[in-house]
Structure formats: structure tokens, C-alpha cells
Design a protein around this motif. Structure first.
Motif, PDB file in Angstrom:
ATOM      1  N   LEU A   1      53.050  17.514 -90.204  1.00  0.00           N
ATOM      2  CA  LEU A   1      52.744  18.478 -89.150  1.00  0.00           C
ATOM      3  C   LEU A   1      53.033  17.908 -87.752  1.00  0.00           C
ATOM      4  N   GLU A   2      53.056  16.590 -87.650  1.00  0.00           N
ATOM      5  CA  GLU A   2      53.384  15.969 -86.367  1.00  0.00           C
ATOM      6  C   GLU A   2      54.885  16.040 -86.079  1.00  0.00           C
ATOM      7  N   GLU A   3      55.687  16.236 -87.113  1.00  0.00           N
ATOM      8  CA  GLU A   3      57.134  16.308 -86.941  1.00  0.00           C
ATOM      9  C   GLU A   3      57.538  17.751 -86.658  1.00  0.00           C
ATOM     10  N   GLN A   4      58.011  17.979 -85.444  1.00  0.00           N
ATOM     11  CA  GLN A   4      58.309  19.338 -85.016  1.00  0.00           C
ATOM     12  C   GLN A   4      59.336  20.009 -85.923  1.00  0.00           C
TER      13      GLN A   4
ATOM     14  N   THR B   1      44.141  21.491 -86.738  1.00  0.00           N
ATOM     15  CA  THR B   1      44.490  20.451 -87.718  1.00  0.00           C
ATOM     16  C   THR B   1      43.243  19.874 -88.383  1.00  0.00           C
TER      17      THR B   1
ATOM     18  N   ARG C   1      47.184  12.639 -95.835  1.00  0.00           N
ATOM     19  CA  ARG C   1      47.874  11.879 -94.784  1.00  0.00           C
ATOM     20  C   ARG C   1      49.325  12.333 -94.643  1.00  0.00           C
TER      21      ARG C   1
ATOM     22  N   LEU D   1      49.417  15.651 -92.768  1.00  0.00           N
ATOM     23  CA  LEU D   1      49.154  15.467 -91.337  1.00  0.00           C
ATOM     24  C   LEU D   1      50.367  14.847 -90.636  1.00  0.00           C
ATOM     25  N   GLU D   2      51.011  13.885 -91.288  1.00  0.00           N
ATOM     26  CA  GLU D   2      52.214  13.274 -90.694  1.00  0.00           C
ATOM     27  C   GLU D   2      53.338  14.293 -90.585  1.00  0.00           C
TER      28      GLU D   2
END
Length: 341
Positions: free
Chosen positions: A258-261, A237, A252, A255-256
Motif C-alpha cells: 500500500l506504500e507503493e503508489q 490503514t 506486513r 502494508l508495504e
């Protein structure tokens, strides 16, 4: 002599190559100086004007050169006649790095690290989906005289452990009988078939083990039923932060996302065939947060068995030939390891 369309595509190809490597808008003079296009600078300017009018390139600001649009990248990717092959050293490094893996978790962790290093982008790998897995073996390990550990091992290397409280003391020979019964009934079956079969086991064993087998069967079903949340491994990342200029207003958000599966799983959903690479560019991505990115994804497994998906997420200003080659090569090795090929 090449047609005007072919000549313009060569100009587009040169613009893509220069913009990817230099990260600066490309002017006609630079194209003529750097590339053997075989035409005058006036012709290159005219071709660039036509490409811009057709939406393949754009001028980011006044007095600047041109950069490719999503439409331009799409044409470039669709017209890739050959993928830049990995060097022998790169292929050998992939083979050596992945062959050193000790288990499924290690294989996938190494794959993500390798993809991120090869492409300098974000890499993601989906764990093999259980619906495509077959039971290889069920191990039964006594923890105490009244407590067992069940270890379910699939053909893809996935391992699931569950503890079972038996409610009574069980002798060693009964544990051995239990192990044999489970493997005779389940080994070699698809997980969905095994889940249906396991419910019949309590009635098929000796009466004195019926209660124990009922407890074991109930626990085992939890391992055999598909986990509603597919597991993912994500790596690299930080590579996105090396390309901040490619995401002037959206890093941003990316990146947010990519945090959500669920978002990442959607990115891999297009990869349904092992060996077949899918490229989604910019606005082609369904999720609004990902529309400043490109996603190169592929299924891994064997010719007739899809185990999962893997891919790379990066800016639209991406080395597409090199990225496609790396994703395909790593998927090929991972599929060979996990499918036992």
C-alpha cells in the motif's frame, strides 16, 4: 421447490454471512440454528460437503467448521441480487460531510476519511487525471513588478501554481492584457489541447510582450502536461491491524504494498466507468503482496467523463454488500461535486 444448486448457494450465503460477522469457522449445527434454511442438518452437512468438494468452502484445520474460499466469495459477490442500501441517516451524513469541503484537496481527504469510517477498511482515492480536465481559468497575480504567479484552475477543481521571473518590469495594464490573452486562448479547452495552443501565444501578442509571454508560456506548459505520477490519498490503514487474524502471514506485505503508489494505482485501474463497481478477490489481484486482500473499486465522475478511481482494500472476509454500497454512494457524491452536477 428450490433446486439443489440454489439450496447449496443459500448454505454458502449463510456461511459467508456468519464468517464475516463472527470471524470463526462455521459448522452445520450453527447454520441450522441461526438460519431458516428449511432443510435438515443432515442435508446441510451434505451440501457443505459438496461445496467443499467444489472448492467454494474449506476446512482451515481438523475438527473445525468451514470458511469461504476466494472462489466461494466470488460466487457470493456475483450472485448479489441487491446491494444493501445505505440508511437515510448515512446518506445524509455523506452529503453533509462532503458538501462542507472547501476545495479539491479537501473533497478527496474527506472522501477517504468517510470511506474508511463507513467500511472500517483502507480507503484510497485517486486525484482527477489531468487528461480528462478542462481549463476553467488562468489567474495572473503580480508578486513584484518583475515576478508573476500563474494559477491554473481546472473544471475538476485542481489548482496548480507556478511562479515566473519576467526578467523585466511589467506594467499593471500589461498584466491585465496577459491575463485576457491566456484565458481567451485556453479557457474551456482540454489540457492536452491547451498545451498545444499555449506554444502559439508569444507570436499572437503585442511585440513588446513577446519575451514575457514566452516565459509565461514555457512555465504554463509544465502545468498543462500530465504529471507522470498520479497523486493518491490513502486513509484508514490502521483498520487492517484490527483484522490481524485475516492476514496471519501477510499483513506486513500488504502494508508495504500500500506504500507503493504504483501498486495502488493498479488496484484502481479496473475502475474505468463511473458508477460501475469492480470487486477483485484474493488471488484475482495481480500483485502477489495483495493476494490476501479484496479490493472494491469504482470510477468517479459523470456519465460521460471519468475523473479518477476510488476504492477500499480489506481482507477477503469482508462485508461485500455494505462495502459496495458505501463505495458507490461516496463515488456518486464526489463525482457530482467535481463534475459540477
Amino acid at each position: 421447490m428450490a433446486s439443489a444448486d440454489e439450496r447449496r448457494f443459500e448454505v454458502l450465503r449463510a456461511i459467508v454471512a456468519d464468517y464475516v460477522s463472527e470471524q470463526e469457522p462455521v459448522g452445520s449445527k450453527a447454520l441450522v440454528d441461526r438460519h431458516n434454511l428449511g432443510v435438515s442438518s443432515a442435508t446441510v452437512r451434505n451440501d457443505m460437503a459438496t461445496l467443499e468438494e467444489d472448492g467454494y468452502i474449506t476446512q482451515p484445520h481438523t475438527s473445525a467448521g468451514r470458511i469461504p474460499t476466494d472462489k466461494g466469495y466470488r460466487l457470493f459477490v456475483d450472485r448479489l441480487s441487491e446491494i444493501k442500501p445505505l440508511s437515510t441517516a448515512e446518506r445524509r451524513a455523506i452529503h453533509r460531510f462532503l458538501d462542507g469541503a472547501s476545495d479539491l484537496d479537501d473533497v478527496l481527504r474527506r472522501s477517504v476519511r468517510l470511506l474508511a469510517q463507513l467500511t472500517r477498511q483502507v480507503a484510497v482515492v485517486q486525484y482527477p487525471t489531468l487528461t480528462n480536465s478542462t481549463v476553467r481559468h488562468v489567474e495572473v497575480v503580480p508578486l513584484t513588478s518583475a515576478r508573476l504567479m500563474l494559477v491554473l484552475i481546472t473544471d475538476t477543481g485542481r489548482v496548480d501554481q507556478r511562479n515566473v521571473d519576467l526578467g523585466d518590469v511589467v506594467a499593471e495594464d500589461s498584466v491585465a492584457l496577459l491575463r485576457d490573452q491566456l484565458n481567451n486562448a485556453l479557457a474551456g479547452r482540454k489540457l492536452a489541447d491547451a498545451a498545444a495552443k499555449v506554444s502559439d501565444l508569444p507570436e499572437q501578442g503585442p511585440p513588446e510582450l513577446r519575451d514575457v509571454m514566452t516565459r509565461v508560456a514555457t512555465t504554463l506548459v509544465e502545468s498543462l502536461v500530465e504529471d507522470p505520477e498520479d497523486r493518491l490519498v490513502l486513509g484508514g490503514t490502521a483498520n487492517l491491524t484490527n483484522n490481524v487474524a485475516d492476514f496471519p502471514d501477510s499483513l506486513r506485505e500488504v502494508l508495504e504494498a500500500l506504500e507503493e503508489q504504483v501498486v495502488v494505482l493498479k488496484l484502481l485501474a479496473a475502475a474505468r466507468n463511473p458508477g460501475s463497481v469492480t470487486v477483485r478477490i484474493g488471488e484475482e489481484n495481480e500483485d502477489a503482496q495483495m493476494r490476501s486482500t479484496s479490493v472494491v473499486s469504482i470510477g468517479y465522475g459523470s456519465d460521460d467523463l471519468l475523473l479518477g478511481g476510488m476504492g477500499v482494500v480489506g481482507p477477503t472476509r469482508m462485508d461485500y454488500p455494505g462495502t459496495i454500497a458505501a463505495v458507490r454512494a461516496v463515488a456518486n457524491y464526489v463525482g457530482r461535486i467535481l463534475a459540477g452536477g
